[in-house]
Scaffold this active site. Structure first.
Site, PDB file in Angstrom:
ATOM      1  N   GLY A 125       0.830  -1.197   0.000  1.00 41.69           N
ATOM      2  CA  GLY A 125       0.000   0.000   0.000  1.00 41.69           C
ATOM      3  C   GLY A 125       0.863   1.245   0.000  1.00 41.69           C
ATOM      4  O   GLY A 125       2.042   1.214   0.370  1.00 41.69           O
ATOM      5  N   GLY A 166       1.263  -5.347   0.800  1.00 41.94           N
ATOM      6  CA  GLY A 166       0.064  -5.539   0.000  1.00 41.94           C
ATOM      7  C   GLY A 166       0.288  -6.336  -1.262  1.00 41.94           C
ATOM      8  O   GLY A 166      -0.651  -6.939  -1.793  1.00 41.94           O
ATOM      9  N   GLU A 208       6.736  -4.819   7.785  1.00 40.00           N
ATOM     10  CA  GLU A 208       5.982  -3.803   8.526  1.00 40.00           C
ATOM     11  C   GLU A 208       6.534  -3.458   9.908  1.00 40.00           C
ATOM     12  O   GLU A 208       6.352  -2.329  10.378  1.00 40.00           O
ATOM     13  CB  GLU A 208       4.513  -4.233   8.639  1.00 40.00           C
ATOM     14  CG  GLU A 208       3.732  -4.164   7.329  1.00 40.00           C
ATOM     15  CD  GLU A 208       3.963  -5.360   6.428  1.00 40.00           C
ATOM     16  OE1 GLU A 208       3.437  -5.357   5.306  1.00 40.00           O
ATOM     17  OE2 GLU A 208       4.669  -6.312   6.839  1.00 40.00           O
ATOM     18  N   ASP A 239      -0.216  -7.266   7.557  1.00 31.52           N
ATOM     19  CA  ASP A 239      -1.674  -7.289   7.417  1.00 31.52           C
ATOM     20  C   ASP A 239      -2.032  -8.050   6.134  1.00 31.52           C
ATOM     21  O   ASP A 239      -1.420  -9.042   5.813  1.00 31.52           O
ATOM     22  CB  ASP A 239      -2.248  -5.871   7.459  1.00 31.52           C
ATOM     23  CG  ASP A 239      -1.735  -4.975   6.332  1.00 31.52           C
ATOM     24  OD1 ASP A 239      -0.756  -5.349   5.641  1.00 31.52           O
ATOM     25  OD2 ASP A 239      -2.310  -3.897   6.112  1.00 31.52           O
TER      26      ASP A 239
END
Length: 363
Positions: free
Chosen positions: A71, A119, A142, A150
């Site tokens: 992202g 992502g 992350e 995520d």
């Protein structure tokens, strides 16, 4: 560019024979995702699913450097800082897309050529046919930006071999094609020079081609990747990362004489202490979960709390804004991260799906 601004050329939707092809087209940003890109991919998948002339879907990145770097974290930073709803809207749409990919009714071929992170892993490793190349660098980095893995990673990583997913999540280090296949996050290695031919061959299949037919086409063009590092370090990783407290993992690594253990220890020491503790708890909860949908909803609750975490803004500042690569974490040590702080990331329980089979909640 904000999360909600995207030129129409950022996603290219086309077809090659019986294959629907989705191309991520933000090469200067390593194909990092915005909300309109996620929405365009979702719309394309819905259209391809009901098109009887489409047998399979191929997703790939433009520019030669990477499939997708994740992202757009700079835009997430801005949204959280300014208090807009853009970040929440992005995560909701992205996580629903990850679930749709995992349950897609047709063969879904992800070409993970080059950088595939965050992502990008969500767009690929949930798919039915996952192709890496000699240029693949796959990671969930992350914890290095004050965030956590995520996009359904808390479902994927606990289901890798042994504790490889825990190692990946806490260190954030990248792995190559061989490692990705060994861990169970990819299926085949195809030379990057052969990807154009591969897409054409998949498109040459008849419109009623099955997943087995697509598999055979990919397998016929696959080769053995260069050696990775995880297979040789598997026993050490499994022993050290089986613990349920970060402090215990670090203690086990400190006791191990291998250079791999000491190098891992040094890397983890640079990561956000809050992110490390949050990540490990999410992974263990994901291991106990019965569905991807459950993990995605738990991740979304943590995402909403991350917007109130100082490490999220400090990590992104150090990585992509000031680029000094010297984040000042708060708290600065594991000992100062209390359980109540981590509990807050689990307090919100947003609903993405009406049920755990993945029917979407309209909210």
């Amino acid at each position: 560019m904000s999360l909600t601004e995207s030129g129409t050329d950022d996603i290219i939707i086309e077809r090659s024979g019986s294959a629907g092809v989705i191309r991520l087209n933000r090469p200067k940003a390593l194909n990092s995702l915005t909300l309109p890109m996620v929405e365009a991919i979702s719309a394309a998948l819905r259209a391809f699913a009901i098109d009887n002339t489409i047998a399979s879907v191929v997703i790939m990145g433009e520019g030669g450097r990477g499939f997708c770097a994740g992202g757009d974290i700079r835009a997430l930073h801005v949204s959280g800082r300014d208090g807009t709803g853009d970040a929440s809207s992005f995560w909701r749409a992205e996580f629903r897309l990850n679930h749709a990919i995992a349950h897609y009714p047709k063969p879904y071929v992800a070409l993970m050529d080059g950088i595939t992170m965050g992502g990008g892993v969500g767009l690929s490793s949930h798919g039915s046919h996952r192709v890496v190349t000699e240029r693949t660098r796959l990671a969930m980095p992350e914890t290095g930006i004050g965030y956590f893995p995520d996009v359904g990673a808390t479902w994927l990583l606990p289901r890798t071999r042994g504790e490889l997913g825990t190692w990946m999540a806490l260190t954030g280090l990248d792995i190559n094609a061989a490692d990705a296949i060994y861990a169970g996050l990819a299926d085949h290695c195809v030379a990057s020079s052969g990807l154009t031919d591969l897409v054409a061959a998949i498109g040459d299949l008849p419109s009623d081609a099955s997943a087995a037919h697509v598999h055979d086409v990919i397998a016929g063009r696959s080769g053995e990747p260069a050696d990775g590092k995880l297979a040789n370090a598997r026993a050490l990783i499994d022993a050290a990362f089986a613990h349920d407290r970060v402090e215990e993992i670090l203690a086990a690594l400190a006791m191990a004489p291998e250079a791999f253990a000491q190098d891992t220890l040094k890397v983890i020491a640079t990561r956000s202490p809050t992110s490390l503790k949050l990540t490990l708890r999410l992974l263990r909860a994901g291991r106990r979960s019965k569905s991807l949908a459950t993990c995605l909803e738990r991740e979304l609750g943590a995402c909403l709390q991350v917007l109130h975490s100082p490490d999220f803004y400090e990590g992104i500042r150090a990585a992509v804004i000031d680029k000094d690569r010297n984040p000042k974490w708060s708290p600065a040590s594991l000992a100062k991260v209390d359980e109540a702080t981590i509990d807050r990331f689990f307090a919100q329980k947003p609903k993405l799906f009406e049920n755990q089979d993945g029917k979407e909640n309209p909210s």
